[in-house]
Design an enzyme around this catalytic site. Structure first.
Site, short mmCIF file in Angstrom:
data_model
loop_
_atom_site.label_atom_id
_atom_site.label_comp_id
_atom_site.label_asym_id
_atom_site.label_seq_id
_atom_site.Cartn_x
_atom_site.Cartn_y
_atom_site.Cartn_z
N HIS A 101 12.01 2.17 6.03
CA HIS A 101 11.47 0.73 5.80
C HIS A 101 12.32 -0.21 6.56
CE1 HIS A 101 9.88 2.84 2.19
NE2 HIS A 101 8.94 1.94 2.29
N ASP A 104 15.72 -0.69 4.62
CA ASP A 104 16.39 0.45 4.45
C ASP A 104 17.47 0.34 5.13
OD1 ASP A 104 14.40 1.54 2.60
OD2 ASP A 104 13.75 2.40 4.15
N GLU A 232 -1.58 3.91 3.58
CA GLU A 232 -0.91 4.88 2.63
C GLU A 232 -1.41 4.72 1.20
OE1 GLU A 232 3.12 6.34 0.45
OE2 GLU A 232 3.02 6.01 2.88
N HIS A 271 0.67 10.84 -4.62
CA HIS A 271 -0.35 9.53 -4.86
C HIS A 271 -1.65 10.37 -5.09
CE1 HIS A 271 2.69 6.68 -2.44
NE2 HIS A 271 3.02 7.09 -3.40
N ASP A 296 2.88 12.33 3.93
CA ASP A 296 3.95 12.25 3.52
C ASP A 296 3.96 13.46 2.18
OD1 ASP A 296 4.99 9.96 4.38
OD2 ASP A 296 5.05 8.89 2.40
N ASP A 307 5.44 8.54 -9.99
CA ASP A 307 5.65 9.11 -8.83
C ASP A 307 7.13 9.83 -8.62
OD1 ASP A 307 5.03 9.65 -6.19
OD2 ASP A 307 5.26 7.48 -5.40
N ASP A 309 8.38 12.12 -6.43
CA ASP A 309 8.74 12.54 -5.14
C ASP A 309 9.59 13.72 -5.05
OD1 ASP A 309 7.43 10.46 -3.69
OD2 ASP A 309 8.85 8.96 -4.44
N ASP A 339 8.97 12.39 2.22
CA ASP A 339 9.11 11.34 1.20
C ASP A 339 9.60 11.82 -0.26
OD1 ASP A 339 8.85 8.86 0.30
OD2 ASP A 339 6.86 8.61 0.11
#
Length: 437
Positions: A101, A104, A232, A271, A296, A307, A309, A339
């Site tokens: 991003h 980031d 997404e 997701h 992802d 989430d 991850d 991700d």
């Protein structure tokens, strides 16, 4: 500058019998599968935000990770210092793509102009390392959810000034993505949704989001950016209900606002489960409507409702995913972006390698199994045979559009009771899949 991962060698393929935790057991980058190398099939990508920014703090505890590339400040110098660690990691892992991003990699300043200047400074460092190493940007994206200005959303905010700010931020992020040779650009509406309908004009917000994305399409043409746009989907968290709930909801949205020719889907496994779907369900729907794009590659914890991850480790789930990818013609754009973040208890730098090695091996093994399933054809043949009644006769008339209710009523009256149904053989097919695993 000192190595961020000192003492860790380049990760090599040693085969399934290897006991070396810093070696690939299944991922052999140059091995050919269906005429392409594993590297070309899988197109692995490292997520900068999880790997080099996420310190593994949670609502109940302070950060735990040891991150020698980061002094803990949001200074411009520290932002630049993080970049070599990313490329060192990618080189040692043998991964040729990364994602980030905009926020980031560079800190926000006191104004948008200052923020953009900071971003440009860090992008110079990223570009230099990318050109030296050959590791490139899979796709870029803009963080339109972390800053308090986006508390009510970005494109769907009731504040028009926030909408304008978000547009300016996306425009800059797209330019940066283009500068770095990024192969696509992703939109994730982190707060594009609502907590309460009592204060929400849903129709107006959806129209605003549609207008925002159409403006992005126009800007893409203005700057001659030729990479695909991705949406997404995500159903919830942080909002109660997000407009990009799942692939079906997003597809309907894209159709309503005339965007289907400009967007594909970047599908995240975690997701999908938050939406109440299997990962493969989301991939299948995207493939069937011709909008499969990128993935992802993570997983959730089915005992937790958020989430998480986590890195993928379920060979069965990943095999079904790779079947969909192969059936879609493979990654013509995008790839498998991790991700994911390490567990809070896995706080040493070497744990980042263990996590990626496991994820890469899982998908490599899944790729080979998926290719075997396709080569044997048993599963595909069963599905084809199950729908054989549509290959001729009345079924062919239905699919070709020749039939209507009048002709179908006459057919049913003349024929009487339909032909007997045949078993779906679900358990047999599950056994078949397990036989490959």
């Amino acid at each position: 500058m000192a190595e961020a991962f000192a003492g860790i060698p380049k990760i090599e393929y040693e085969g399934p019998k290897s006991k070396n935790p810093l070696a690939f057991k299944h991922y052999n980058a140059e091995e050919l599968v269906e005429g392409k190398t594993m590297a070309d099939h899988l197109r692995f990508s490292v997520a900068f935000w999880h790997c080099f920014r996420n310190r593994c703090q949670d609502p109940f505890g302070a950060p735990t990770r040891l991150m020698p590339w980061d002094d803990g400040t949001e200074s411009l110098d520290n932002s630049k210092n993080r970049i070599p660690a990313l490329f060192e990691f990618c080189e040692k892992l043998g991964v040729k793509y990364f994602c980030f991003h905009d926020r980031d990699i560079a800190p926000e300043g006191d104004s948008l102009k200052e923020t953009n200047k900071n971003l440009d400074e860090v992008v110079k460092v990223v570009k230099d390392h990318s050109e030296k190493t050959g590791t490139t940007l899979l796709w870029g994206t803009a963080c339109l959810f972390a800053n308090p200005r986006f508390m009510h959303g970005a494109a769907t905010s009731p504040n028009a000034d926030v909408f304008a700010y978000a547009a300016a931020q996306v425009a800059k992020a797209m330019e940066v993505t283009q500068t770095l040779g990024g192969q696509g650009f992703t939109f994730w509406g982190g707060r594009e949704g609502y907590k309460s309908l009592l204060n929400t004009d849903m129709g107006r917000e959806l129209d605003h989001l549609g207008a925002f994305l159409n403006m992005a399409v126009d800007f893409k043409k203005d700057i001659s950016f030729d990479g695909p746009f991705y949406i997404e989907p995500k159903p919830k968290e942080p909002t109660k209900h997000q407009y990009d709930f799942d692939v079906e909801a997003c597809f309907a949205f894209l159709q309503k606002y005339g965007l289907t020719e400009h967007f594909r889907f970047n599908i995240e496994a975690n997701h999908a489960t938050l939406a109440g779907h299997d990962f493969v369900h989301e991939l299948r729907f995207a493939r069937e409507v011709g909008l499969f794009g990128s993935v992802d590659a993570n997983r959730g914890d089915l005992m937790l409702g958020w989430d998480t991850d986590q890195f993928p480790n379920d060979v069965s789930e990943c095999t079904l995913a790779m079947l969909e990818v192969l059936e879609a013609g493979g990654f013509t754009t995008g790839g498998l972006n991790f991700d994911c973040h390490v567990h809070r208890e896995s706080f040493e730098p070497v744990d980042l390698f263990h996590a990626h090695i496991g994820g890469m091996d899982t998908f490599a093994k899944a790729l080979k199994i998926a290719a075997d399933i396709r080569a044997d054809g048993d599963l595909a043949n069963f599905v084809k045979a199950r729908y054989a009644s549509y290959d001729g006769g009345i079924g062919a008339d239905i699919e070709s559009g020749k039939a209507d209710f009048k002709s179908l009523r006459k057919y049913a009256e003349d024929k009487g009771e339909p032909a007997a149904n045949e078993s779906g053989r679900v358990e047999m097919l599950e056994n078949l899949l397990n036989s490959y695993l």
